[in-house]
Design an enzyme around this catalytic site. Structure first.
Site, PDB file in Angstrom:
ATOM      1  CB  SER A   1      13.382  65.507  32.719  1.00  0.00           C
ATOM      2  OG  SER A   1      12.750  65.840  31.504  1.00  0.00           O
ATOM      3  CG  ASP A   2      13.014  58.966  30.781  1.00  0.00           C
ATOM      4  OD1 ASP A   2      12.754  59.218  29.585  1.00  0.00           O
ATOM      5  OD2 ASP A   2      13.134  57.807  31.212  1.00  0.00           O
ATOM      6  CD1 TRP A   3      10.265  62.508  25.151  1.00  0.00           C
ATOM      7  CD2 TRP A   3      12.208  62.539  26.268  1.00  0.00           C
ATOM      8  NE1 TRP A   3      11.230  63.071  24.334  1.00  0.00           N
ATOM      9  CE2 TRP A   3      12.419  63.109  24.985  1.00  0.00           C
ATOM     10  CE3 TRP A   3      13.297  62.495  27.141  1.00  0.00           C
ATOM     11  CZ2 TRP A   3      13.660  63.594  24.563  1.00  0.00           C
ATOM     12  CZ3 TRP A   3      14.544  62.978  26.725  1.00  0.00           C
ATOM     13  CH2 TRP A   3      14.700  63.518  25.452  1.00  0.00           C
TER      14      TRP A   3
END
Ligand code: NAG
Ligand code: NAG
Ligand code: NAG
Ligand code: NAG
Ligand code: NAG
Ligand code: NAG
Ligand code: NAG
Length: 772
Positions: free
Chosen positions: A287-289
């Site tokens: 996941s992106d942050w």
């Protein structure tokens, strides 16, 4: 898959019509159920392609793990290093954990490293070999610092929205050019045993409303939804990701936005369908942050790893297995994909300690020093040089020849304060003027920025040159209307156009810089404008000024910015950059693709909708379709010499081709037969000028029923004056195909294909017709 699409679009039609009657504000996500076809179960990694031995080792490893250990591998933890993300180790099995760090254009947030040319700058080089070498040296820096996974490079945003805040992180608005350069970058970085994590999957085409949150009226609104049809997805946005998977990236980062109203990190059509089934992706989705918005739903949809930590998973994963909402095989698959990637890169032996070169406290010892190793220097500089695009050069202004007096202006000519910027430019919301006014811009802002060892600013390099030539320099970096010595042989004006993650741009030019340039030109008969632009920068306010005799788009060269531009200005390097986007005559020429979608209309204000209804017609495809003349066409750039084109030859490898690719086992990248070469095209290029130079011959194809022309080949060749070179382009089945959404396959249409070869998308002296 086909069945589920039909079923859900029927459901969608029913749902829409029953709600649409009332035209009231949509308050429930259930309104959108079915917009994105469900694709379950999540495909298990199989060890396809060259992943077989990594999977054998990973399966043996995972067989020894307890459930708790498995769960711990699926999310990040805080650590004592400065790694942007950390997976903890399992010492009893010799697994040290993984360090993931920003970003695709060089290391950010640490010291003793180099600031490399950024994505758009590399896109402007159109140089595959140089791109690969840059990847090798960047990858080596990550390795030396104990970083297993580079968070990048970016191929999304592709650049649909001209004002997009992150377009500069990726190479080009064209999927073919971007795909070719991501391929080389991955090969380069991964040759050092460092993994790439290609971002952002997918259709993360604007920063505005990228996160859910409170809107202007204090209501909670979801993130923007990029609504894309299947054909556009394949032919445009998925294309470079396909090249990335084909090149062997073991990690793909899912994005913040929604796609068809389902968050990208829990969208089963994207992750299970496109990525893990169609493209045969064997690695893991991270996941992106902060991009995870659901628990078991995201796991079942194909998300494998959550960063920087998960509020949703933890022991809920094992609970879900116990209560039957998730298969145990899904958790095993998540972990196997992560561990297989570690083996795939050979990171299990000889890799420096996790984040060992990046302590949280930069004052601590044991910094791994990588800047600036002699071997890296020439690549660092060459990448900086070749991304400069000369677009105007009249009255023999350039190259400069030992001027007696040179005057230098603009806030972008000197080095910014380095302490402030030791981690690259921050997330600065610079609205008006839309320029970084405090020094030269060598990288863009946000997590895609990088950290320079030093900054060789334009004025620094000009001072050295003045010493060599006995030139007198005058300068004024702060006035908007500086005094100009009328005896100046030339005036240089340095400005920039800032862009950062987190915000879209406020325009494609800014009044402050435009006035500065005009003020100098009014007083100086030979005014040279250099723009460090993190994206498209228009020049309409002054380009026709008779005293503006040369203009360079200098993009984002990294720390050797001054040395590079002076090499070009004085002709030690012949400019060979070409625009990786279109420069319009005026903003309105970009039409609906100028600005991001802002908010929603009343009905959708809690669910902002961005309809990609233009299909594949973005940038030059859109200009060609609408018949709009650009100021500088996609692929344009001047040289100090000239090139003539002749002798176009086309040879088909077979006389007949099947409509669809022959069936074959899926490898990373999809059906391998898509990459079969069908046609070879050759042309002769002659250097008809007086100095040696590099030309970028470009090949465009008009595919029946598609855009007027699409880039499908390019090369970069150095040719001595009077000499010729033969360039050869090999085109694959995919290069000639269109996505057939009904067949769910790439269709090679029978018919006539116009082939063009030339200097840029609007200057194509050679053409022929190919019949397939
Ligand atoms: C989005 O919806 C369109 C139809 O409107 C469909 O063609 C496409 O496959 C969908 N894509 C995803 C990722 O849901
Ligand atoms: C899982 O991670 C937590 C937090 O770091 C740690 O306390 C625990 O010991 C780990 N469990 C196992 C089995 O390694
Ligand atoms: C499990 O899920 C709930 C609800 O989403 C969440 O509040 C909780 O923190 C999760 N537990 C763990 C261990 O992550
Ligand atoms: C099963 O467990 C998961 C994770 O704790 C939870 O989200 C879900 O609601 C549970 N489902 C049932 C049917 O108990
Ligand atoms: C960082 O390390 C230095 C030297 O050991 C020390 O003086 C300083 O207080 C540390 N800073 C932080 C924020 O821990
Ligand atoms: C060009 O520069 C000269 C000074 O060298 C100035 O006299 C002239 O007015 C300028 N031209 C324009 C169009 O501003
Ligand atoms: C961070 C910083 O120093 N910002 C300055 C940059 O330049 C503008 C305009 O000169 C100043 O207003 C900022 O304070």
């Amino acid at each position: 898959m086909l069945l589920s699409i039909t079923k859900t679009s029927l459901l969608l039609a029913v749902a829409c019509s029953s709600f649409a009657v009332a035209e009231e504000i949509i308050t429930s996500d259930s309104y959108f159920y079915g917009d994105s076809p469900p694709v379950y179960p999540s495909p298990r990694g199989s060890g396809a392609g060259d992943w077989a031995s990594a999977y054998v080792k990973a399966k043996a490893f995972v067989a020894k793990l307890s459930d708790d250990e498995k769960v711990n591998l699926t999310a990040g933890v805080t650590s004592t290093t400065a790694c942007s993300g950390t997976i903890q180790g399992i010492p009893r099995l010799g697994f040290p954990g993984l360090c993931l760090n920003d970003a695709g254009n060089g290391l950010r947030g640490t010291n003793y490293v180099n600031s490399w040319a950024s994505g758009v700058h590399v896109g402007a080089t159109w140089n595959r070999d140089l791109t690969k070498k840059r990847g090798e040296y960047m990858g080596n820096e990550f390795r030396t610092k104990g970083v297993h996974v580079m968070l990048g490079p970016s191929v999304g945003p592709l650049g649909r929205v001209a004002e997009g805040g992150r377009n500069w992180e990726a190479f080009s608005v064209d999927p073919y050019l971007t795909g070719a350069l991501i391929y080389e970058t991955i090969e380069g970085v991964q040759s050092q045993g460092v993994a790439t994590s290609i971002k952002h999957f997918i259709a993360n085409e604007q920063e505005t409303d990228r996160h859910p949150g409170t809107n202007d009226e204090g209501q909670y609104a979801e993130a923007v939804s990029s609504n894309i049809d299947d054909k556009t997805m394949h032919e445009l946005y998925l294309w470079p990701f396909q090249d990335a998977v084909h090149a062997g990236t073991p990690s793909i980062m899912c994005s913040y936005n929604r796609v068809n109203n389902s968050y990208a990190c829990q969208n089963s059509k994207l992750l299970n369908g496109l990525l893990k089934t169609e493209l045969g992706f064997q690695g893991y989705v991270v996941s992106d942050w902060g991009a995870q918005h659901s628990g078991i739903a995201s796991a079942n949809a194909g998300l494998d790893l959550v960063m920087p930590s998960s509020d949703f998973w933890g022991h809920n994963l094992t609970n879900a297995i116990t209560n039957g909402t998730m298969e145990a095989s899904r958790l095993n698959d998540m972990v196997t994909r992560i561990i297989a990637s570690w083996y795939y890169l050979g990171q299990e032996s000889g890799f420096p300690g996790l984040g060992s070169g990046m302590p949280i406290n930069v004052s601590q010892p044991h910094q791994a020093v990588v800047a600036t190793r002699p071997a890296a220097k020439s690549t660092l500089l060459q990448a900086a040089v070749e991304g400069h695009v000369l677009v105007k050069n009249i009255r023999n202004t350039l190259p400069l020849k030992s001027p007696r007096l040179l005057s230098v202006f603009g806030y972008d000519a000197y080095a910014p304060s380095k302490l402030q910027l030791s981690q690259g430019f921050g997330f600065l919301e610079i609205k008006s003027p839309e320029a970084y006014m405090n020094g030269t811009q060598y990288t863009g802002g946000g997590s895609g920025g990088n950290s320079p060892a030093y900054i060789d600013a334009p004025i620094d390099a000009l001072q050295r040159q003045a010493y060599e030539d006995g030139t007198t320099l005058q300068w004024d970096f702060s006035s908007q209307d500086p005094a100009v010595d009328y005896t100046s042989d030339a005036c240089l004006v340095f400005v920039n156009a800032y862009a950062t993650e987190g915000f879209d741009r406020q325009g494609l030019s800014d009044p402050y810089s435009d006035a500065l340039i005009t003020n100098v030109a009014n007083k100086c008969k030979s005014t040279i404008v250099v723009i460090h632009n993190a994206g498209i920068r228009l020049v309409d306010k002054w380009i026709d000024h008779s005293n503006i005799t040369a203009v360079i788009y200098a993009h984002l060269p990294g720390q050797d910015t001054g040395r590079a531009v002076v090499d070009i200005l004085y002709g030690r390097s012949n400019p060979s950059g070409r625009l990786p986007y279109t420069v319009a005559k005026k903003e309105s020429d970009y039409g609906g693709l100028l600005q991001p979608t802002v908010g929603g209309n009343d009905k959708f204000k809690l669910f902002p909708q961005s309809d990609f209804s233009e299909g594949v017609y973005i940038d030059y495809r859109a200009f060609d379709k609408a018949g709009i003349e650009p100021l500088y066409a996609f692929g344009f750039g001047l040289s100090y010499t000239t090139f003539d084109y002749s002798n176009l030859k086309v040879s088909k490898h077979n006389s007949r081709y099947s409509a669809y690719p022959p069936k074959a086992s899926i490898i990373p990248g999809g059906n391998p037969r898509l990459f079969d070469s069908l046609v070879t095209i050759k042309a002769t290029i002659k250097n008809s000028g007086r100095v040696e130079g590099q030309e970028v011959p470009q090949l465009y194809v008009s595919i029946p029923h598609g855009p007027k022309r699409q880039l499908r080949g390019f090369d970069k060749v150095s040719i001595k004056p009077g000499k010729s070179a033969t360039v050869s382009f090999t085109l694959t089945r995919r290069d000639f195909s269109t996505w057939d959404a009904n067949a769910q396959d790439w269709l090679l249409q029978k018919g006539q294909y116009n082939i063009y070869v030339g200097r840029n998308s609007r200057d194509l002296p050679l053409s022929t017709v190919l019949t397939i």
